[in-house]
Design a protein around this motif. Structure first.
Motif, PDB file in Angstrom:
ATOM      1  N   ARG A 130       0.836  -1.204   0.000  1.00 36.46           N
ATOM      2  CA  ARG A 130       0.000   0.000   0.000  1.00 36.46           C
ATOM      3  C   ARG A 130       0.874   1.259   0.000  1.00 36.46           C
ATOM      4  N   LEU A 131       1.905   1.253   0.807  1.00 36.60           N
ATOM      5  CA  LEU A 131       2.801   2.393   0.880  1.00 36.60           C
ATOM      6  C   LEU A 131       3.573   2.550  -0.439  1.00 36.60           C
ATOM      7  N   ARG A 132       3.982   1.424  -1.023  1.00 35.96           N
ATOM      8  CA  ARG A 132       4.688   1.456  -2.304  1.00 35.96           C
ATOM      9  C   ARG A 132       3.819   2.110  -3.375  1.00 35.96           C
ATOM     10  N   GLU A 133       2.556   1.722  -3.433  1.00 31.40           N
ATOM     11  CA  GLU A 133       1.633   2.311  -4.405  1.00 31.40           C
ATOM     12  C   GLU A 133       1.438   3.801  -4.141  1.00 31.40           C
ATOM     13  N   THR A 134       1.388   4.166  -2.867  1.00 23.39           N
ATOM     14  CA  THR A 134       1.257   5.587  -2.511  1.00 23.39           C
ATOM     15  C   THR A 134       2.473   6.360  -2.983  1.00 23.39           C
ATOM     16  N   TYR A 135       3.669   5.823  -2.757  1.00 24.43           N
ATOM     17  CA  TYR A 135       4.888   6.493  -3.210  1.00 24.43           C
ATOM     18  C   TYR A 135       4.903   6.667  -4.726  1.00 24.43           C
ATOM     19  N   LEU A 136       4.470   5.636  -5.446  1.00 30.09           N
ATOM     20  CA  LEU A 136       4.432   5.745  -6.908  1.00 30.09           C
ATOM     21  C   LEU A 136       3.431   6.801  -7.366  1.00 30.09           C
ATOM     22  N   ARG A 137       2.271   6.839  -6.707  1.00 26.13           N
ATOM     23  CA  ARG A 137       1.272   7.849  -7.047  1.00 26.13           C
ATOM     24  C   ARG A 137       1.813   9.251  -6.741  1.00 26.13           C
ATOM     25  N   LEU A 138       2.469   9.390  -5.599  1.00 24.66           N
ATOM     26  CA  LEU A 138       3.039  10.688  -5.235  1.00 24.66           C
ATOM     27  C   LEU A 138       4.156  11.095  -6.206  1.00 24.66           C
ATOM     28  N   ALA A 139       4.932  10.113  -6.663  1.00 19.99           N
ATOM     29  CA  ALA A 139       5.971  10.411  -7.659  1.00 19.99           C
ATOM     30  C   ALA A 139       5.337  10.985  -8.920  1.00 19.99           C
ATOM     31  N   GLU A 140       4.227  10.403  -9.342  1.00 14.06           N
ATOM     32  CA  GLU A 140       3.534  10.907 -10.524  1.00 14.06           C
ATOM     33  C   GLU A 140       2.994  12.316 -10.290  1.00 14.06           C
ATOM     34  N   ILE A 141       2.514  12.566  -9.088  1.00 13.57           N
ATOM     35  CA  ILE A 141       1.998  13.893  -8.765  1.00 13.57           C
ATOM     36  C   ILE A 141       3.128  14.914  -8.758  1.00 13.57           C
ATOM     37  N   GLU A 142       4.275  14.542  -8.190  1.00 11.30           N
ATOM     38  CA  GLU A 142       5.433  15.448  -8.189  1.00 11.30           C
ATOM     39  C   GLU A 142       5.878  15.733  -9.625  1.00 11.30           C
ATOM     40  N   LYS A 143       5.809  14.721 -10.460  1.00  6.45           N
ATOM     41  CA  LYS A 143       6.117  14.914 -11.876  1.00  6.45           C
ATOM     42  C   LYS A 143       5.142  15.919 -12.482  1.00  6.45           C
ATOM     43  N   GLY A 144       3.872  15.813 -12.110  1.00  2.00           N
ATOM     44  CA  GLY A 144       2.871  16.768 -12.576  1.00  2.00           C
ATOM     45  C   GLY A 144       3.156  18.179 -12.084  1.00  2.00           C
ATOM     46  N   HIS A 145       3.649  18.300 -10.838  1.00  4.87           N
ATOM     47  CA  HIS A 145       4.035  19.614 -10.312  1.00  4.87           C
ATOM     48  C   HIS A 145       5.171  20.200 -11.150  1.00  4.87           C
ATOM     49  N   TYR A 146       6.149  19.362 -11.440  1.00  6.92           N
ATOM     50  CA  TYR A 146       7.270  19.816 -12.271  1.00  6.92           C
ATOM     51  C   TYR A 146       6.756  20.315 -13.623  1.00  6.92           C
TER      52      TYR A 146
END
Length: 160
Positions: A130-146
């Motif tokens: 669950r945490l791994r999936e959260t980290y991946l989702r957050l990585a995608e969101i950070e990419k969106g911020h960039y």
């Protein structure tokens, strides 16, 4: 310094790691909201103000999402973690005049790229699915911020 911080982050247990990122997301939200206020004070285009506001709101939601996971496992009390926040945008003090937007955006973009990289690395090393999936989702969101910051950069016609 980034490598050193990443090595320190790797030493954290899951509870400490979540506390670290929750606090970091809330700090990032506050910074973006303050950047929006400053951009408005300086009379910068509305898209600058709106982008900073939106990124602040998204960072707050990320913190809330992580805090929800944290509460289910560890309760309400975050633990203190003495590792510098890699995502802390130490740029607010540099934003005094309109011309500063170039450096502000460049530093914010670097911070978002770094956060994406670290979230992806943490996901690779995480055994909690669950945490791994959260980290991946957050990585995608950070990419969106960039990408939002890069788009703003381009719309302002800033030079590299």
């Amino acid at each position: 310094m980034v490598v050193e911080i990443l090595n320190e982050i790797r030493k954290l247990n899951e509870r400490e790691l979540l506390s670290y990122w929750i606090k970091g997301e809330y700090e990032e939200a506050e910074t973006y909201w303050k950047l929006a206020e400053r951009a408005k004070e300086l009379g910068l285009p509305e898209n600058v103000v709106e982008t900073f506001k939106r990124l602040g709101d998204e960072s707050k939601r990320h913190g809330d999402e992580l805090f929800k996971i944290y509460r289910e496992e560890h309760g309400e009390e975050l633990v203190e973690v003495n590792v510098p926040n890699v995502e802390a945008l130490n740029i607010l003090g540099k934003f005094w005049k309109v011309e500063d937007i170039n450096d502000v955006l460049r530093n914010a973009m670097e911070s978002e790229k770094l956060a994406e990289t670290i979230y992806r690395k943490l996901a690779e090393e995480c055994s909690n699915e669950r945490l791994r999936e959260t980290y991946l989702r957050l990585a995608e969101i950070e990419k969106g911020h960039y990408e939002a910051l890069a788009s703003l950069w381009k719309s302002l016609g800033l030079e590299e």
